[in-house]
Design a protein around this motif. Structure first.
Motif, PDB file in Angstrom:
ATOM      1  N   GLU A 233     -26.538   1.723  19.254  1.00 28.53           N
ATOM      2  CA  GLU A 233     -27.826   1.455  19.904  1.00 28.53           C
ATOM      3  C   GLU A 233     -28.684   0.544  19.038  1.00 28.53           C
ATOM      4  O   GLU A 233     -29.370  -0.354  19.548  1.00 28.53           O
ATOM      5  CB  GLU A 233     -28.545   2.773  20.182  1.00 28.53           C
ATOM      6  CG  GLU A 233     -29.935   2.609  20.809  1.00 28.53           C
ATOM      7  CD  GLU A 233     -29.884   1.945  22.177  1.00 28.53           C
ATOM      8  OE1 GLU A 233     -30.914   1.369  22.578  1.00 28.53           O
ATOM      9  OE2 GLU A 233     -28.823   1.981  22.842  1.00 28.53           O
TER      10      GLU A 233
ATOM     11  N   ARG B  95     -27.455  -2.978  19.496  1.00 24.90           N
ATOM     12  CA  ARG B  95     -27.875  -3.538  20.789  1.00 24.90           C
ATOM     13  C   ARG B  95     -29.323  -3.997  20.732  1.00 24.90           C
ATOM     14  O   ARG B  95     -29.675  -5.072  21.231  1.00 24.90           O
ATOM     15  CB  ARG B  95     -27.693  -2.497  21.895  1.00 24.90           C
ATOM     16  CG  ARG B  95     -26.268  -2.350  22.403  1.00 24.90           C
ATOM     17  CD  ARG B  95     -26.218  -1.590  23.713  1.00 24.90           C
ATOM     18  NE  ARG B  95     -26.575  -0.193  23.530  1.00 24.90           N
ATOM     19  CZ  ARG B  95     -25.683   0.758  23.262  1.00 24.90           C
ATOM     20  NH1 ARG B  95     -24.413   0.455  23.127  1.00 24.90           N
ATOM     21  NH2 ARG B  95     -26.065   2.015  23.122  1.00 24.90           N
ATOM     22  N   ARG B  96     -30.173  -3.192  20.097  1.00 21.53           N
ATOM     23  CA  ARG B  96     -31.592  -3.570  20.026  1.00 21.53           C
ATOM     24  C   ARG B  96     -31.797  -4.760  19.101  1.00 21.53           C
ATOM     25  O   ARG B  96     -32.658  -5.626  19.349  1.00 21.53           O
ATOM     26  CB  ARG B  96     -32.416  -2.378  19.566  1.00 21.53           C
ATOM     27  CG  ARG B  96     -32.362  -1.218  20.555  1.00 21.53           C
ATOM     28  CD  ARG B  96     -33.397  -0.163  20.305  1.00 21.53           C
ATOM     29  NE  ARG B  96     -33.304   0.899  21.288  1.00 21.53           N
ATOM     30  CZ  ARG B  96     -34.278   1.750  21.544  1.00 21.53           C
ATOM     31  NH1 ARG B  96     -35.416   1.672  20.898  1.00 21.53           N
ATOM     32  NH2 ARG B  96     -34.110   2.709  22.444  1.00 21.53           N
TER      33      ARG B  96
ATOM     34  N   ARG C 146     -29.693  -7.192  18.717  1.00 22.70           N
ATOM     35  CA  ARG C 146     -29.311  -8.365  19.508  1.00 22.70           C
ATOM     36  C   ARG C 146     -30.453  -8.793  20.431  1.00 22.70           C
ATOM     37  O   ARG C 146     -30.728  -9.988  20.587  1.00 22.70           O
ATOM     38  CB  ARG C 146     -28.074  -8.050  20.342  1.00 22.70           C
ATOM     39  CG  ARG C 146     -26.788  -7.875  19.571  1.00 22.70           C
ATOM     40  CD  ARG C 146     -25.609  -7.806  20.541  1.00 22.70           C
ATOM     41  NE  ARG C 146     -24.409  -7.307  19.919  1.00 22.70           N
ATOM     42  CZ  ARG C 146     -23.568  -8.043  19.194  1.00 22.70           C
ATOM     43  NH1 ARG C 146     -23.834  -9.324  19.016  1.00 22.70           N
ATOM     44  NH2 ARG C 146     -22.485  -7.509  18.669  1.00 22.70           N
ATOM     45  N   SER C 147     -31.112  -7.810  21.047  1.00 22.40           N
ATOM     46  CA  SER C 147     -32.205  -8.125  21.965  1.00 22.40           C
ATOM     47  C   SER C 147     -33.358  -8.801  21.229  1.00 22.40           C
ATOM     48  O   SER C 147     -33.964  -9.755  21.747  1.00 22.40           O
ATOM     49  CB  SER C 147     -32.697  -6.852  22.656  1.00 22.40           C
ATOM     50  OG  SER C 147     -31.685  -6.268  23.451  1.00 22.40           O
TER      51      SER C 147
ATOM     52  N   ARG D   4     -21.340  -8.240  26.098  1.00 22.77           N
ATOM     53  CA  ARG D   4     -21.894  -9.348  25.298  1.00 22.77           C
ATOM     54  C   ARG D   4     -22.883 -10.172  26.134  1.00 22.77           C
ATOM     55  O   ARG D   4     -23.908 -10.626  25.617  1.00 22.77           O
ATOM     56  CB  ARG D   4     -20.767 -10.241  24.804  1.00 22.77           C
ATOM     57  CG  ARG D   4     -19.743  -9.538  23.928  1.00 22.77           C
ATOM     58  CD  ARG D   4     -20.099  -9.644  22.478  1.00 22.77           C
ATOM     59  NE  ARG D   4     -19.926 -10.991  21.982  1.00 22.77           N
ATOM     60  CZ  ARG D   4     -20.551 -11.472  20.903  1.00 22.77           C
ATOM     61  NH1 ARG D   4     -21.399 -10.711  20.244  1.00 22.77           N
ATOM     62  NH2 ARG D   4     -20.341 -12.703  20.483  1.00 22.77           N
TER      63      ARG D   4
ATOM     64  N   ARG E 141     -24.734  -9.042  28.719  1.00 27.87           N
ATOM     65  CA  ARG E 141     -25.955  -8.263  28.924  1.00 27.87           C
ATOM     66  C   ARG E 141     -26.789  -8.170  27.648  1.00 27.87           C
ATOM     67  O   ARG E 141     -28.017  -8.095  27.708  1.00 27.87           O
ATOM     68  CB  ARG E 141     -25.602  -6.860  29.426  1.00 27.87           C
ATOM     69  CG  ARG E 141     -25.073  -6.841  30.860  1.00 27.87           C
ATOM     70  CD  ARG E 141     -24.970  -5.432  31.400  1.00 27.87           C
ATOM     71  NE  ARG E 141     -24.660  -5.415  32.817  1.00 27.87           N
ATOM     72  CZ  ARG E 141     -23.450  -5.269  33.327  1.00 27.87           C
ATOM     73  NH1 ARG E 141     -22.415  -5.092  32.504  1.00 27.87           N
ATOM     74  NH2 ARG E 141     -23.247  -5.276  34.633  1.00 27.87           N
ATOM     75  N   ASP E 142     -26.120  -8.182  26.490  1.00 32.37           N
ATOM     76  CA  ASP E 142     -26.840  -8.116  25.216  1.00 32.37           C
ATOM     77  C   ASP E 142     -27.441  -9.454  24.810  1.00 32.37           C
ATOM     78  O   ASP E 142     -28.183  -9.531  23.826  1.00 32.37           O
ATOM     79  CB  ASP E 142     -25.901  -7.647  24.093  1.00 32.37           C
ATOM     80  CG  ASP E 142     -25.591  -6.156  24.200  1.00 32.37           C
ATOM     81  OD1 ASP E 142     -26.356  -5.453  24.893  1.00 32.37           O
ATOM     82  OD2 ASP E 142     -24.609  -5.708  23.583  1.00 32.37           O
TER      83      ASP E 142
END
Length: 307
Positions: free
Chosen positions: A68, A71-72, A74-75, A140, A142-143
């Motif tokens: 998680e 993922r954050r 990357r955002s 990838r 969506r991220d």
């Protein structure tokens, strides 16, 4: 830019380790020393209070909580890139960096035809290509690590949009001495699912072949990691397979050991599409890319009405 003592560079180190699964290769990709990269990752872990990576003697893997965090990260990096590109609306179409993914059963057969004319038409485009399995590429996308992905529906379209590119018929690949090689007509109904050679799990082409051959729940005797290996197994007499026409060179392959049969009416096949995030701000770039890929699609693929 810092937050709790963390910089965007620290986030880049974190994402690089996640992508490469190795501190040394991640450091090379970031063009820093491994101690510097490791220090950045430790600083991030200290700031959030838990380990992001599980380190073993053989590999580096994200922890459950670390996934998680990655993922954050990357955002945040994607948001930072968007902020720095705030003036890109005035740039030429399809210019600057663009990360394009493609599933392994499409990219190697589409890109050799399409990329050269695409880059000639858009010389300012800095294109990065990534190949993989559908679910990995969609994650990838969506991220924000990818801008678009060439794939074959159906997919979970949550947050995504699809642009159809072309219809790709399947060919029946058989060993040259097989009775199927000389039958006047071949049909799906005449195939024994037990004789199918399929790709390994994770490939959408495997699922499509199983569905078409009425083999749901069937575990084939032989599987392959790639289309080229699959064709080699057919040549060796392991069984038959369904091969996209883009990967079927002419009527035969492997020195004549593999023969390709056409299904009546070219009705057996798949749709190839380009997926992108609905939230993307420069949709015109994706539309231009789709038009170029469609124009230079593999031989014997079919146009889709309205596109």
């Amino acid at each position: 830019m810092t937050f709790r003592g963390l910089s965007l560079r620290d986030l880049e180190y974190l994402v690089a380790v996640a992508d490469h699964g190795h501190f040394g290769r991640a450091a090379e990709a970031c063009r820093v020393s491994q101690p510097s990269l490791s220090a950045g990752v430790r600083k991030f872990e200290d700031a959030i209070g838990f380990r992001v990576f599980e380190r073993t003697s053989r590999r580096v893997m994200p922890t459950h909580s670390g996934e998680e965090a990655i993922r954050r990260a990357r955002s945040v990096l994607e948001a930072a890139a968007r902020m720095m590109d705030a003036g890109s609306e005035g740039q030429a179409p399809l210019s600057g960096s663009f990360a394009l993914g493609a599933i392994a059963t499409i990219g190697p057969y589409l890109f050799p035809r399409a990329l050269a004319p695409l880059l000639k038409t858009h010389p300012l485009l800095a294109l990065a290509i990534e190949e993989g399995l559908t679910e990995h590429l969609l994650a990838r996308l969506r991220d924000g690590a990818l801008d678009a992905v060439v794939l074959s529906p159906p997919i979970d379209e949550q947050g995504l949009a699809l642009i159809p590119l072309y219809r790709e018929p399947f060919r029946l690949a058989v060993e040259a001495r097989s009775p199927l090689a000389t039958m006047p007509t071949v049909t799906l109904a005449g195939l024994d699912p037990n004789d199918a050679v399929l790709l390994e799990e994770g490939h959408c082409l495997r699922d499509q072949a199983l569905a078409l051959c009425a083999g749901a729940g069937h575990r084939p005797r032989h599987t392959a990691m790639s289309l080229e290996t699959l064709k080699a197994m057919v040549a060796a007499g392991a069984g038959y397979s369904l091969v996209p026409v883009g990967a079927a060179p002419g009527d035969s392959d492997h020195g004549g050991l593999v023969r390709y049969r056409t299904f009546p009416g070219d009705q057996v096949g798949r749709t190839v599409s380009l997926a992108y995030r609905r939230s993307r701000d420069r949709v015109e770039d994706v539309e231009l890319l789709a038009a170029a890929l469609r124009e230079h699609r593999p031989a014997h693929t079919l146009a889709i009405a309205g596109f």
